[in-house]
Write an enzyme that holds these catalytic residues in place. Structure first.
Site, short mmCIF file in Angstrom:
data_model
loop_
_atom_site.label_atom_id
_atom_site.label_comp_id
_atom_site.label_asym_id
_atom_site.label_seq_id
_atom_site.Cartn_x
_atom_site.Cartn_y
_atom_site.Cartn_z
N ASN A 67 -5.36 -5.30 -3.98
CA ASN A 67 -4.96 -3.91 -4.24
C ASN A 67 -5.12 -3.69 -5.74
OD1 ASN A 67 -3.51 -1.60 -5.04
ND2 ASN A 67 -2.23 -1.67 -3.22
N ASN B 191 2.13 -4.38 2.54
CA ASN B 191 3.39 -3.74 2.15
C ASN B 191 4.59 -4.25 2.94
OD1 ASN B 191 3.37 -2.02 -0.16
ND2 ASN B 191 1.99 -0.63 0.91
N ASP C 93 -0.76 -3.95 -10.40
CA ASP C 93 0.52 -4.62 -10.14
C ASP C 93 0.40 -5.68 -9.04
OD1 ASP C 93 0.08 -2.38 -8.54
OD2 ASP C 93 2.16 -1.70 -8.54
#
Length: 257
Positions: free
Chosen positions: A7, A148, A246
């Site tokens: 990601n 997630n 991140d």
DNA sequence: ATGGCATTGCAACAATGA
């Protein structure tokens, strides 16, 4: 053969870092999430120059997934079968070297009990049905992406603080278990049964230097492909650089011809 | 309880992320 997922939190903002990592790591396949741009704005040339085929499924501002491959890509599928034209773009499937590769950006869910949380659980249910109706657990298949969800407390830096919270709640974990029960194996856990490693650290509050992270990026494979996997690891190096995503990339290596 | 940090689209700050 190395298959990776990352990601990147905007390919436009991350291009130098991603191209450098691709040059250094040379994954055979890289699944990207949160490209945050339309297909026409994806920097395809930067990767074709490095020898990659590129397939994108982008949209402006949010979401968007893409797959890079050193080997020919076939059987491209974008989104769920019956998605509306304006559905969020979070799913991209391709075949490379007889391996079905599914790139997912599972919704974040915002807060347990929120509208976005319901959307996330519904999306996970759709993903299960996609596998159940559309894929074969006996084929060589890998699903890589930002799930997630931290599957277990071992994937959370502070399980007490995160207990029941978004990314860790039981309904989310149950939805993931349903996928596992269909016939998928967490490759990182398979090779590292007891290691506490993370793939995401909050930008805020010094999350990375304090190692306040979660393992929410995953590569899960069917049994026949998992048997061919040699290792699976998280590369923290790009998270240490200037202006990082991140998330860190996750890589699995397979004994494939 | 809140913000903390980053990105985009827009041209100020709101929406979103995890």
């Amino acid at each position: 053969m190395k298959i990776a997922t990352w990601n990147v939190n905007s390919i436009a903002a991350r291009l130098p870092l991603v191209t450098q990592w691709v040059k250094d790591s040379r994954p055979d396949v890289l699944c990207l999430q949160e490209i945050k741009c339309v297909d026409a704005k994806f920097p395809t040339a930067a990767f074709t120059e490095l020898g990659y085929e590129v397939v994108t499924f982008g949209q402006p501002t949010y979401n968007g997934v893409a797959i890079l491959s050193l080997h020919p890509i076939s059987d491209v599928e974008k989104g769920f079968i019956n998605d509306a034209e304006d559905a969020q773009r979070r799913l991209l499937a391709v075949t490379v070297k007889d391996v079905r590769i599914i790139d997912v950006y599972i919704p974040n869910g915002s807060e347990v009990g929120s509208e976005k949380y319901a959307y996330k659980l519904n999306w996970l249910s759709q993903l299960h049905d996609y596998f159940a109706n559309h894929c074969d657990p006996n084929q060589k298949l890998v699903i890589g992406g930002d799930y997630n969800i931290a599957p277990a407390d071992a994937d959370v830096h502070d399980p007490i603080a995160w207990y029941g919270q978004i990314l860790c709640s039981q309904p989310e974990r149950d939805a993931l278990q349903r996928l596992a029960d269909w016939g998928l194996h967490d490759l990182f856990r398979r090779h590292h049964p007891a290691e506490r490693q993370f793939s995401w650290w909050d930008y805020r509050g010094g999350g990375f230097p304090r190692n306040h992270g979660l393992r929410i990026d995953h590569l899960w494979a069917t049994a026949s492909l998992a048997e061919l996997s040699k290792d699976c690891w998280i590369d923290k190096a790009p998270r240490k650089l200037e202006r990082p995503s991140d998330h860190a990339p996750v890589i699995a290596e397979f004994q494939l011809t």
